[in-house]
Design an enzyme around this catalytic site. Structure first.
Site, PDB file in Angstrom:
ATOM      1  N   ASP A 199       0.850  -1.192   0.000  1.00 58.27           N
ATOM      2  CA  ASP A 199       0.000   0.000   0.000  1.00 58.27           C
ATOM      3  C   ASP A 199       0.891   1.250   0.000  1.00 58.27           C
ATOM      4  O   ASP A 199       1.825   1.343  -0.780  1.00 58.27           O
ATOM      5  CB  ASP A 199      -0.940  -0.083   1.221  1.00 58.27           C
ATOM      6  CG  ASP A 199      -1.930   1.039   1.358  1.00 58.27           C
ATOM      7  OD1 ASP A 199      -2.981   0.991   0.697  1.00 58.27           O
ATOM      8  OD2 ASP A 199      -1.664   1.958   2.154  1.00 58.27           O
TER       9      ASP A 199
ATOM     10  N   ASP B 128      -8.827  -6.685  -5.211  1.00 60.77           N
ATOM     11  CA  ASP B 128      -8.543  -5.516  -4.366  1.00 60.77           C
ATOM     12  C   ASP B 128      -9.567  -4.419  -4.631  1.00 60.77           C
ATOM     13  O   ASP B 128      -9.704  -3.942  -5.755  1.00 60.77           O
ATOM     14  CB  ASP B 128      -7.132  -5.015  -4.678  1.00 60.77           C
ATOM     15  CG  ASP B 128      -6.581  -4.062  -3.640  1.00 60.77           C
ATOM     16  OD1 ASP B 128      -7.366  -3.285  -3.070  1.00 60.77           O
ATOM     17  OD2 ASP B 128      -5.365  -4.099  -3.409  1.00 60.77           O
TER      18      ASP B 128
ATOM     19  N   HIS C 221      -7.105  -6.518  -0.614  1.00 53.69           N
ATOM     20  CA  HIS C 221      -6.009  -5.560  -0.455  1.00 53.69           C
ATOM     21  C   HIS C 221      -4.970  -6.038   0.561  1.00 53.69           C
ATOM     22  O   HIS C 221      -3.870  -5.479   0.618  1.00 53.69           O
ATOM     23  CB  HIS C 221      -6.578  -4.196  -0.031  1.00 53.69           C
ATOM     24  CG  HIS C 221      -5.550  -3.100  -0.033  1.00 53.69           C
ATOM     25  ND1 HIS C 221      -4.834  -2.761  -1.160  1.00 53.69           N
ATOM     26  CD2 HIS C 221      -5.115  -2.269   0.962  1.00 53.69           C
ATOM     27  CE1 HIS C 221      -4.010  -1.768  -0.869  1.00 53.69           C
ATOM     28  NE2 HIS C 221      -4.148  -1.453   0.398  1.00 53.69           N
TER      29      HIS C 221
END
Length: 271
Positions: free
Chosen positions: A94, A220, A248
């Site tokens: 991320d 995701d 995710h």
């Protein structure tokens, strides 16, 4: 698990390094890597997971973070403690992608490989917000989940972003087990806003000298595949892997698939 080569077919040899350093994404902490750390250690690797400033068990108030340098200081400290000849495989998830990129620029000789997991893999002069917002206009769930915090008053820019806990399962953990979602609900913290806005400055000589690998997460909802592919196309890595059935948070939803890819990457001899 499947990979697509952006260069040549990889040559598999013994790992250049057996030391992984894991960097969490926005709102997460070192705690999110517990399955990955266990699997890597069981496979004989040394593993460190870092709590960035204002994350995990850090005592810093997230709203007080004003720069990417301040946010990644615990990671910089980790690198300063490495031996002169020691190299690591640096992994970012991320927003952790921007964080590892910052450190790759500072310590290129200490990073054997860099792995971006559904991560912000930026070009120089780009911010994480730039990379994601260009493609995120239609992501209504992300927009609904964001809660901007204004520690300096509403007349000033936001200081951090929190996420609506009632939407976390659908946004981040749509394929993850209930126990891991509960762990996240009690452990996640706001994301400092200034580092997300900061434009990254990296060079071909430093950042560009580190072999990069990208792992796409195909289910995701937070950073959709289209956004991941846009970053890959604008800044091509050595190889791109993908994990089917992963939300995710592949360290929760597909830990063994993620582990297999990380071990495979450790054995690849880059060009």
């Amino acid at each position: 698990m499947r990979f697509q080569g952006t260069l040549h077919e990889p040559k598999i040899e013994s790992p250049e390094t057996s030391h992984f350093v894991l960097v969490h994404g926005g709102g997460f902490g070192a705690w999110c890597w517990y399955k990955t750390m266990t699997l890597l250690k069981e496979s004989g690797f040394k593993v460190d997971a870092v709590d960035l400033t204002g994350s995990g068990v850090s005592s810093c108030d997230t709203n007080s973070i004003t720069s990417l340098e301040q946010y990644v200081k615990p990671l910089i400290d980790t690198f300063n403690e490495l031996g002169n000849e020691e190299k690591v495989i640096l992994v970012g998830h991320d927003f952790g992608g921007a964080c590892i990129s910052y450190v790759m620029e500072l310590f290129p000789s200490k990073v054997a490989k860099a792995v971006f997991i559904a991560a912000t893999m930026l070009t120089s002069g780009q911010s994480a917000l730039d990379a994601i917002s260009q493609q995120m206009g239609s992501n209504d769930l992300m927009q609904q989940a964001q809660i901007f915090l204004y520690a300096n008053g509403k007349q000033n820019p936001p200081t951090s972003i929190d996420l609506d806990r009632t939407l976390l399962r659908d946004l981040l953990f749509n394929q993850s087990a209930a126990k891991d979602v509960e762990l996240a609900l009690i452990s996640m913290r706001p994301i400092p806003f200034a580092p997300v806005l900061e434009k990254l400055s990296v060079s071909d000589e430093n950042y560009g000298s580190v072999p990069r690998f990208y792992i796409k997460t195909l289910q995701d909802c937070a950073i959709p595949v289209s956004v991941q592919e846009a970053m890959i196309n604008s800044n091509p890595p050595e190889l791109v892997f993908e994990i089917k059935g992963s939300d995710h948070a592949p360290f929760f939803s597909k830990p063994r698939a993620l582990h297999r890819i990380l071990v495979e990457i450790s054995k690849i001899t880059p060009r």
